[in-house]
Motif scaffolding. Structure first.
Motif, mmCIF file in Angstrom:
data_model
loop_
_atom_site.group_PDB
_atom_site.id
_atom_site.type_symbol
_atom_site.label_atom_id
_atom_site.label_comp_id
_atom_site.label_asym_id
_atom_site.label_seq_id
_atom_site.Cartn_x
_atom_site.Cartn_y
_atom_site.Cartn_z
ATOM 1 N N ASP A 332 0.858 -1.180 0.000
ATOM 2 C CA ASP A 332 0.000 0.000 0.000
ATOM 3 C C ASP A 332 0.897 1.234 0.000
ATOM 4 O OD1 ASP A 332 -1.855 1.990 0.359
ATOM 5 O OD2 ASP A 332 -2.467 1.351 2.378
ATOM 6 N N ALA A 333 0.957 1.920 -1.127
ATOM 7 C CA ALA A 333 1.840 3.085 -1.230
ATOM 8 C C ALA A 333 1.475 4.142 -0.196
ATOM 9 C CB ALA A 333 1.775 3.665 -2.635
ATOM 10 N N ALA A 334 0.188 4.296 0.073
ATOM 11 C CA ALA A 334 -0.238 5.304 1.039
ATOM 12 C C ALA A 334 0.306 5.017 2.424
ATOM 13 C CB ALA A 334 -1.758 5.385 1.073
ATOM 14 N N ALA A 335 0.477 3.747 2.762
ATOM 15 C CA ALA A 335 1.029 3.389 4.069
ATOM 16 C C ALA A 335 2.478 3.843 4.184
ATOM 17 C CB ALA A 335 0.927 1.884 4.286
ATOM 18 N N GLN A 336 3.138 4.003 3.053
ATOM 19 C CA GLN A 336 4.502 4.524 3.024
ATOM 20 C C GLN A 336 4.522 6.034 2.806
ATOM 21 O OE1 GLN A 336 5.962 1.808 4.436
ATOM 22 N NE2 GLN A 336 7.760 2.297 3.193
ATOM 23 N N GLY A 337 3.332 6.629 2.706
ATOM 24 C CA GLY A 337 3.226 8.067 2.539
ATOM 25 C C GLY A 337 3.420 8.547 1.124
ATOM 26 N N MET A 338 3.335 7.655 0.155
ATOM 27 C CA MET A 338 3.624 7.999 -1.225
ATOM 28 C C MET A 338 2.400 7.836 -2.116
ATOM 29 S SD MET A 338 6.731 8.956 -0.781
ATOM 30 C CE MET A 338 7.316 9.240 -2.455
ATOM 31 N N ASP A 339 2.481 8.411 -3.311
ATOM 32 C CA ASP A 339 1.364 8.396 -4.245
ATOM 33 C C ASP A 339 1.381 7.184 -5.168
ATOM 34 O OD1 ASP A 339 3.606 9.081 -5.701
ATOM 35 O OD2 ASP A 339 2.698 10.811 -6.706
ATOM 36 N N GLY A 340 2.326 6.303 -5.012
ATOM 37 C CA GLY A 340 2.412 5.107 -5.841
ATOM 38 C C GLY A 340 3.772 4.475 -5.699
ATOM 39 N N PHE A 383 9.216 -7.694 -9.503
ATOM 40 C CA PHE A 383 9.327 -7.063 -8.194
ATOM 41 C C PHE A 383 8.988 -8.012 -7.054
ATOM 42 C CE2 PHE A 383 7.676 -4.717 -4.543
ATOM 43 C CZ PHE A 383 8.704 -3.820 -4.318
ATOM 44 N N THR A 384 8.042 -8.913 -7.252
ATOM 45 C CA THR A 384 7.627 -9.801 -6.164
ATOM 46 C C THR A 384 8.643 -10.904 -5.896
ATOM 47 O OG1 THR A 384 6.277 -11.012 -7.775
ATOM 48 C CG2 THR A 384 5.161 -9.358 -6.412
ATOM 49 N N ASN A 385 9.722 -10.956 -6.668
ATOM 50 C CA ASN A 385 10.845 -11.846 -6.375
ATOM 51 C C ASN A 385 11.833 -11.081 -5.502
ATOM 52 O OD1 ASN A 385 11.467 -14.162 -9.120
ATOM 53 N ND2 ASN A 385 9.540 -13.525 -8.219
ATOM 54 N N GLY A 386 11.934 -11.489 -4.243
ATOM 55 C CA GLY A 386 12.759 -10.770 -3.273
ATOM 56 C C GLY A 386 11.873 -10.015 -2.308
ATOM 57 N N TYR A 387 12.311 -9.925 -1.050
ATOM 58 C CA TYR A 387 11.515 -9.213 -0.053
ATOM 59 C C TYR A 387 11.623 -7.703 -0.272
ATOM 60 C CZ TYR A 387 10.692 -13.406 2.815
ATOM 61 O OH TYR A 387 10.285 -14.623 3.291
ATOM 62 N N ALA A 388 10.478 -7.031 -0.180
ATOM 63 C CA ALA A 388 10.470 -5.572 -0.260
ATOM 64 C C ALA A 388 10.950 -4.984 1.068
ATOM 65 C CB ALA A 388 9.076 -5.075 -0.610
ATOM 66 N N VAL A 389 11.263 -3.705 1.046
ATOM 67 C CA VAL A 389 11.834 -3.030 2.217
ATOM 68 C C VAL A 389 11.011 -1.789 2.540
ATOM 69 C CG1 VAL A 389 13.854 -1.738 3.045
ATOM 70 C CG2 VAL A 389 14.166 -3.888 1.783
ATOM 71 N N THR A 390 10.696 -1.607 3.812
ATOM 72 C CA THR A 390 9.906 -0.443 4.254
ATOM 73 C C THR A 390 10.684 0.429 5.219
ATOM 74 O OG1 THR A 390 8.909 -1.729 6.053
ATOM 75 C CG2 THR A 390 7.732 -1.707 3.937
ATOM 76 N N LYS A 391 12.001 0.391 5.156
ATOM 77 C CA LYS A 391 12.835 1.122 6.116
ATOM 78 C C LYS A 391 12.571 2.623 6.057
ATOM 79 C CE LYS A 391 17.685 1.984 7.371
ATOM 80 N NZ LYS A 391 19.054 1.424 7.380
ATOM 81 N N PHE A 392 12.646 3.225 4.872
ATOM 82 C CA PHE A 392 12.399 4.648 4.716
ATOM 83 C C PHE A 392 10.925 4.885 4.409
ATOM 84 C CE2 PHE A 392 16.903 4.213 3.558
ATOM 85 C CZ PHE A 392 17.478 5.214 4.333
#
Length: 535
Positions: A332-340, A383-392
């Motif tokens: 969810d891009a909004a959960a990261q504060g972004m528009d996409g 993109f779904t190959n490999g874990y995504a990162v939510t650090k920033f």
């Protein structure tokens, strides 16, 4: 506006009618503006505010790409967004390692994933050019702010005193860019404000000579830099110069063949005990939130690259790239504060496995998004190959929204105090005179306590642990390639990760790739440059 050092407001002034002529060949031919150019000219400096505006331009060059405000290229052969220094540095330091991989197939970008790059790689040319471009601006600023010129312009005493500090900051930024060039490319030319004005071929220096120049500069400017923690937020001070010096000392054996671990430990100890910077006693996630300039994280951030959603219109550069590119799949891009999301950056399997378990539930630094993502990367372009990162994130630490959702407010922590703790521990383990192993253990466990990770005992504190702990604490902060090289694990077969060498399960690569090639375009412009071995 949220920033005390509103350098982008100055940058907005710069883009109205200021035509930068330190152009694309500045890394190969020392170029200075003609007398009738508006920017960095006598006419331009008739305005007392112009001195700080140019300093602002130097700082903003860490983040933005094109300097003319329209996002177009200002360095031949590389577009505005793609010439964002922070974006390019991230590609060099992270995508080339076990910490990150990128899905995109732009030009030669895929070769950065696999350590099969060549001298024709436009991203290598981009960072080489951008660094020398910034050095050229610093050089001309220093030429235009000599005592003689300031007296001739009738600059008052108060402003002259400020300009002394501005000049020291410009020299620091020049040293910073030379450090990156030394680290990435080895033997590079050195140009300063004392070189002749006009076109000529700057002499290529050895890596050891570049090191000696940086070391001398960082020591020399100490007297004129702002006292620690006394400068405006976003500008550097004495501690930033000490940090950079400690950093090059830690890597001195790589750069020069001579160890300087004792010097690195001594400077690290000085920063920890005397600088006034303090370990941020806030949740780890606060350090990478949209309000990390004011939520308590700023106490340990020694050198931030400032971002501001309203003031910095760099849609594809800096933190906008890092956060946008790390969003994709079911996120969810909004959960990261972004528009996409741009569905690009993920973590590689081997890095994820340095955390306690595959989902890193015990160590809060393991900010991995796993829903719909596979740990293994069978297809780099998926993109779904490999874990995504939510650090920033572009969300404030209290959960409120940032100023905008297209360009983040999140500042990038180029230097922070926890890195100093880890530098001290590593230098001590490597035999630094005066280093204390018990103190080092305490620093490491202080970092781990904030991360809610299990404390370690003295028997666990070894160099392999330090490398992994540096990854866990500092990942995606543009240190990994340099760290792996220092530990002898970037190339070769001692450390293997997926797609290293161009095969899914990884393979050994040649040691000459510890240095990047001098870009072919640069050699064409300056035929006196000699290519690095192997390219």
């Amino acid at each position: 506006m949220k920033r005390s050092f509103k350098y982008i407001s100055y940058f907005l002034l710069l883009i109205v009618g200021l035509n930068m002529t330190l152009i694309s060949c500045s890394q190969d031919l020392e170029v200075t503006p003609k007398d009738d150019d508006e920017f960095l000219s006598e006419t331009f400096f008739s305005d007392p505010a112009s001195y700080k505006q140019v300093l602002a331009k130097l700082y903003s060059g860490l983040y933005v790409g094109g300097n003319d405000g329209d996002g177009k290229a200002d360095i031949s052969g590389i577009g505005g967004d793609f010439s964002s220094y922070l974006r390019l540095l991230f590609v060099m330091q992270e995508v080339t390692t076990d910490e990150a991989i990128i899905a995109w197939a732009d030009g030669a970008l895929p070769t950065m994933n696999t350590q099969v790059w060549s001298s024709n790689n436009e991203f290598l040319y981009g960072i080489y050019s951008r660094a020398f471009y910034e050095i050229s601006i610093a050089n001309e600023f220093l030429r235009q702010t000599t005592e003689e010129k300031l007296v001739a312009r009738g600059v008052d005493a108060a402003l002259k005193t400020e300009i002394v500090t501005y000049r020291a900051e410009a020299r620091f930024l020049r040293a910073f860019f030379y450090t990156q060039l030394m680290d990435l490319f080895g033997n590079v030319p050195i140009t300063t404000e004392n070189d002749a004005v006009g076109f000529y071929y700057p002499e290529q220096k050895t890596r050891a000579e570049v090191f000696a120049y940086i070391e001398s500069e960082l020591k020399d400017i100490d007297a004129n830099l702002a006292a620690s923690r006394s400068n405006e937020y976003g500008r550097i001070d004495k501690t930033a110069a000490k940090f950079l010096l400690a950093q090059i000392y830690l890597n001195s054996e790589v750069y020069t063949g001579t160890q300087k671990y004792t010097e690195s430990a001594a400077l690290s100890n000085d920063i920890i005990t005397s600088s006034g910077y303090s370990f941020a006693e806030v949740p780890y996630r606060f350090l990478f939130a949209a309000d990390n300039n004011r939520n308590g994280a700023q106490t340990e951030t020694i050198f931030p690259v400032v971002s501001d959603g309203n003031a910095i219109r760099a849609i594809g550069g800096g933190m906008s790239f890092i956060i946008h590119a790390s969003i994709g799949g079911s996120m969810d891009a909004a959960a990261q504060g972004m528009d996409g999301g741009w569905a690009g950056l993920r973590a590689r399997r081997e890095f994820v496995q340095t955390f306690p378990d595959a989902t890193a539930t015990r160590d809060v630094r393991g900010t991995f998004y796993t829903d719909g993502q596979t740990l293994d990367i069978a297809n780099v372009g998926t993109f779904t190959n490999g874990y995504a990162v939510t650090k920033f994130t572009n969300v404030n630490s209290n959960g409120s929204v940032a100023q905008r959702n297209d360009v983040p407010d999140t500042d990038f922590p180029m230097f922070r105090l926890s890195d100093v703790y880890l530098m001290y521990a590593e230098a001590t383990l490597r035999g630094a005179t005066g280093g204390n192993a018990t103190t080092a253990l305490g620093y490491v466990n202080k970092i781990r306590a904030r991360a809610k990770a299990t404390p370690i005992v003295a028997a666990n504190l070894n160099l392999n642990f330090i490398l992994e702990e540096r990854g866990r604490e500092l990942f995606w902060e543009c240190h990994r390639r340099t760290d792996l090289i220092r530990f002898g694990k970037f190339t070769g077969g001692d450390k293997i990760w997926q797609w290293k060498g161009g095969v899914q399960n990884g393979t050994a690569t040649s040691s000459f790739r510890n240095l990047m090639p001098i870009p072919a375009t640069a050699i064409q412009a300056n035929p006196t440059l000699k290519q690095n071995t192997g390219y």
